[in-house]
Design an enzyme around this catalytic site. Structure first.
Site, PDB file in Angstrom:
ATOM      1  N   ALA A  10      61.425  72.566 -20.003  1.00 53.16           N
ATOM      2  CA  ALA A  10      60.159  72.500 -20.737  1.00 53.16           C
ATOM      3  C   ALA A  10      59.254  73.691 -20.420  1.00 53.16           C
ATOM      4  O   ALA A  10      58.854  74.450 -21.313  1.00 53.16           O
ATOM      5  CB  ALA A  10      59.453  71.191 -20.405  1.00 53.16           C
ATOM      6  N   SER A  38      65.711  74.108 -23.075  1.00 53.36           N
ATOM      7  CA  SER A  38      64.736  73.434 -23.939  1.00 53.36           C
ATOM      8  C   SER A  38      65.161  72.004 -24.254  1.00 53.36           C
ATOM      9  O   SER A  38      65.238  71.606 -25.409  1.00 53.36           O
ATOM     10  CB  SER A  38      64.602  74.248 -25.238  1.00 53.36           C
ATOM     11  OG  SER A  38      63.706  73.654 -26.122  1.00 53.36           O
ATOM     12  N   ALA A  40      65.254  67.616 -23.365  1.00 52.19           N
ATOM     13  CA  ALA A  40      64.353  66.506 -23.063  1.00 52.19           C
ATOM     14  C   ALA A  40      65.076  65.444 -22.244  1.00 52.19           C
ATOM     15  O   ALA A  40      65.674  64.523 -22.807  1.00 52.19           O
ATOM     16  CB  ALA A  40      63.848  65.889 -24.364  1.00 52.19           C
ATOM     17  N   PRO A  41      65.016  65.548 -20.910  1.00 61.29           N
ATOM     18  CA  PRO A  41      65.640  64.484 -20.109  1.00 61.29           C
ATOM     19  C   PRO A  41      64.990  63.135 -20.402  1.00 61.29           C
ATOM     20  O   PRO A  41      65.618  62.086 -20.229  1.00 61.29           O
ATOM     21  CB  PRO A  41      65.384  64.922 -18.655  1.00 61.29           C
ATOM     22  CG  PRO A  41      64.323  65.961 -18.708  1.00 61.29           C
ATOM     23  CD  PRO A  41      64.373  66.562 -20.075  1.00 61.29           C
ATOM     24  N   CYS A  42      63.739  63.188 -20.895  1.00 62.78           N
ATOM     25  CA  CYS A  42      63.002  61.970 -21.231  1.00 62.78           C
ATOM     26  C   CYS A  42      63.743  61.102 -22.242  1.00 62.78           C
ATOM     27  O   CYS A  42      63.510  59.903 -22.323  1.00 62.78           O
ATOM     28  CB  CYS A  42      61.634  62.335 -21.820  1.00 62.78           C
ATOM     29  SG  CYS A  42      60.837  63.683 -20.940  1.00 62.78           S
ATOM     30  N   ASN A 302      54.775  71.625 -20.233  1.00 61.30           N
ATOM     31  CA  ASN A 302      54.783  72.467 -21.430  1.00 61.30           C
ATOM     32  C   ASN A 302      53.527  73.331 -21.514  1.00 61.30           C
ATOM     33  O   ASN A 302      53.601  74.529 -21.802  1.00 61.30           O
ATOM     34  CB  ASN A 302      54.876  71.594 -22.688  1.00 61.30           C
ATOM     35  CG  ASN A 302      56.316  71.203 -22.995  1.00 61.30           C
ATOM     36  OD1 ASN A 302      57.082  71.999 -23.514  1.00 61.30           O
ATOM     37  ND2 ASN A 302      56.687  69.989 -22.634  1.00 61.30           N
ATOM     38  N   TYR A 423      37.486  50.416 -36.664  1.00 60.76           N
ATOM     39  CA  TYR A 423      37.807  48.994 -36.796  1.00 60.76           C
ATOM     40  C   TYR A 423      38.345  48.704 -38.190  1.00 60.76           C
ATOM     41  O   TYR A 423      37.761  49.137 -39.189  1.00 60.76           O
ATOM     42  CB  TYR A 423      36.561  48.137 -36.538  1.00 60.76           C
ATOM     43  CG  TYR A 423      36.664  46.759 -37.169  1.00 60.76           C
ATOM     44  CD1 TYR A 423      37.651  45.863 -36.745  1.00 60.76           C
ATOM     45  CD2 TYR A 423      35.811  46.365 -38.203  1.00 60.76           C
ATOM     46  CE1 TYR A 423      37.774  44.618 -37.339  1.00 60.76           C
ATOM     47  CE2 TYR A 423      35.927  45.116 -38.797  1.00 60.76           C
ATOM     48  CZ  TYR A 423      36.917  44.250 -38.369  1.00 60.76           C
ATOM     49  OH  TYR A 423      37.048  43.028 -38.961  1.00 60.76           O
ATOM     50  N   TRP A 431      35.190  44.250 -31.975  1.00 60.52           N
ATOM     51  CA  TRP A 431      34.881  44.703 -30.615  1.00 60.52           C
ATOM     52  C   TRP A 431      36.202  45.158 -30.009  1.00 60.52           C
ATOM     53  O   TRP A 431      37.027  44.339 -29.612  1.00 60.52           O
ATOM     54  CB  TRP A 431      34.278  43.570 -29.768  1.00 60.52           C
ATOM     55  CG  TRP A 431      32.899  43.179 -30.208  1.00 60.52           C
ATOM     56  CD1 TRP A 431      32.582  42.185 -31.076  1.00 60.52           C
ATOM     57  CD2 TRP A 431      31.669  43.777 -29.807  1.00 60.52           C
ATOM     58  NE1 TRP A 431      31.223  42.129 -31.250  1.00 60.52           N
ATOM     59  CE2 TRP A 431      30.625  43.091 -30.481  1.00 60.52           C
ATOM     60  CE3 TRP A 431      31.324  44.834 -28.951  1.00 60.52           C
ATOM     61  CZ2 TRP A 431      29.278  43.422 -30.326  1.00 60.52           C
ATOM     62  CZ3 TRP A 431      29.977  45.148 -28.794  1.00 60.52           C
ATOM     63  CH2 TRP A 431      28.980  44.454 -29.473  1.00 60.52           C
TER      64      TRP A 431
END
Ligand SMILES: Cc1cc2nc3c(=O)[nH]c(=O)nc-3n(C[C@H](O)[C@H](O)[C@H](O)COP(=O)(O)OP(=O)(O)OC[C@H]3O[C@@H](n4cnc5c(N)ncnc54)[C@H](O)[C@@H]3O)c2cc1C
Length: 446
Positions: A10, A38, A40-42, A302, A423, A431
């Protein structure tokens, strides 16, 4: 201008790409030890779950793309073994041929990342005990996991939880060992209980407050021995944290911090002005405490890479630091945290207080509304919001990211309780849970 980048994940590739953009005539060489850049072990746990078909899909841009489209000289399967500061040269070994490659640099960027922390447990060297850091590790782990029936995961942090779920979805029996009494160290036990219930509900055998003391086996791991019992397993994933990969930096005598990460200024410059560092090998400033911390995550890696690349090529960018925002999916739960937990706030000397509220993700009359829990950590004296943790079945990530902005902007409880959040019945109650949490903690402070 010769820029050499060590590490092509990264931070390294972000640095190389940005450096080329800032100075198109610069000559940029990236050395990467593995066959991938480049990447992504994620994404690895999601590949295990069957959601990604092939490790090559976890690559953002290929080596060929960087070479032909970006004009960056990328050398995979090349390990940098030596850096000479006075000569401004780098020695790399071509792991295929064993040949030495020598190059000179004007500016060097260290993006060597992190390494899995190897727990100091007897038998850790046995076959069948894995750690994961890169795609090649992922490939090896996957191969063994496919053949295993019972898998022990050691460590209940973000990655441990993702792999525990992945193994369940592969049809395995999963034992999860966590030394502490609750999962995810950077969150408070008042809220992690919900995560623990979700793990158990989906069939994970959760062993909290249980330390692994030994791995046993003849040719490969067969048993996990803890302070409470012995368990027969086919395979182990040790997911006990990450440490900075600081070998080259330490040899150079670059200034390191208390976690062993390289210390840089906000321009990502190390103690040697011609050497930059970025990503999981550095410590970075925490925006709340102003102290250096080691929270190795991809978005910061990154951005640090981009800043280092820009500055190495003659630009002028700054990296402001982090608030430690992290999110994870645990089966059907969305989990997020940012800023300081109550424990972290107290450890940092704040007179902090925390409150957890339970609310709903959408209007009560709108179908499909789900429970959502918000925990805020506040400084009693200034009423500044120091941290937040959110767990729920939907609507978590947007709210955690909102809190990241709230914390970065030094907002107080009264600012959050009046913050103009959106909302509409399908998305939020009138809320918002964040506003309710701010109101509840304001009352507590009075
Ligand atoms: C399984 C897994 C899941 C993750 N999930 C998430 C997530 O969901 N969200 C998130 O924010 N983060 C996640 N992370 C963390 C994220 O992947 C890292 O923060 C990110 O990869 C850091 O990038 P980096 O470039 O700094 O370091 P690394 O990715 O560690 O890359 C460093 C690179 O340098 C190379 N290298 C090291 N030394 C040398 C040398 N001497 N010569 C040549 N090359 C060298 C290495 O081979 C490696 O490719 C996850 C990590 C793992 C392992």
């Amino acid at each position: 201008l010769n820029i050499v980048v060590v590490g092509g994940s990264a931070a390294g590739m972000a640095a190389a790409a940005k450096a080329k953009r800032t100075n198109p005539s610069a000559n940029i060489i990236v050395f990467e030890k593995t066959k991938y850049v480049s990447y992504a072990p994620c994404g690895i746990p999601y590949l295990f779950m069957g959601l990604v078909d092939g490790f090559d899909k976890l690559v953002y841009y290929t080596k060929e793309y960087f070479i032909s489209k970006r004009g960056i000289d990328v050398r995979t399967r090349h390990e940098v073994v030596k850096i000479d500061e006075s000569e401004k040269s780098v020695v790399a070994i071509d792991l295929e041929s064993g040949r030495e490659v020598n190059v000179n640099y004007d500016k060097l960027i260290l993006a060597t990342g992190g390494l899995p922390r190897k727990p100091n447990i007897d038998g850790i060297e046995l076959e069948g005990i894995y750690t994961v850091r890169n795609l090649e590790d992922g490939e090896r782990l996957h191969e063994t996991a496919l053949k295993s029936k019972v898998i022990a995961v050691v460590g209940g942090g973000f990655t441990g939880l993702e792999f525990a779920e992945a193994f369940i979805k592969m049809g395995k029996k999963v034992l999860l060992f966590q030394r502490r009494n609750h999962v995810i160290r950077s969150m408070d036990p008042e809220i992690t209980k919900i995560i623990e219930d979700e793990l158990i509900k989906h069939g994970i055998e959760l062993h909290l407050g249980e330390s692994v003391v030994e791995f046993r086996g003849k040719d490969k791991v067969e048993k996990v021995v803890t302070n409470k019992g012995k368990y027969t397993v086919d395979m182990v994933l040790a997911s006990t944290g990450v440490v900075p990969n600081n070998n080259l930096a330490a040899k150079l005598g670059l200034k390191l911090g208390s976690y062993g990460g390289i210390l840089t200024d906000e321009f990502m410059r190390t103690s040697n002005p011609d050497i930059y560092a970025a990503g999981d090998n550095v410590e970075t400033k925490h925006i709340v405490t102003g102290k250096y911390v080691y929270i190795p995550l991809a978005p910061a890696a990154n951005k640090m890479g981009r800043v280092a690349g820009d500055n190495a090529a003659g630009g002028n960018s700054r990296f402001p630091g982090i608030v430690g925002t992290a999110i994870v999916k645990v089966f059907n739960l969305e989990v997020g945290r940012t800023g300081l937990s109550l424990r972290e706030a107290l450890d940092n000397g704040y007179n902090a207080v925390a409150e957890t509220i339970k609310h709903i993700s959408r209007s009560h009359y709108y179908p499909g509304h789900k429970e959502i829990y918000v925990r805020l950590v506040v400084d009693r004296e200034t009423k500044r919001i120091l941290g937040g943790q959110i767990v729920g079945y939907e609507g978590v990530v947007g709210r955690v990211n909102t809190l990241a902005a709230v914390i970065t902007a030094h907002m107080k409880t009264e600012d959050l309780s009046m913050l103009d959040l959106g909302y509409s019945p399908p998305f939020a109650p009138v809320w918002d849970p964040l506003v309710v949490a701010a109101n509840v903690i304001e009352r507590k402070l009075k």
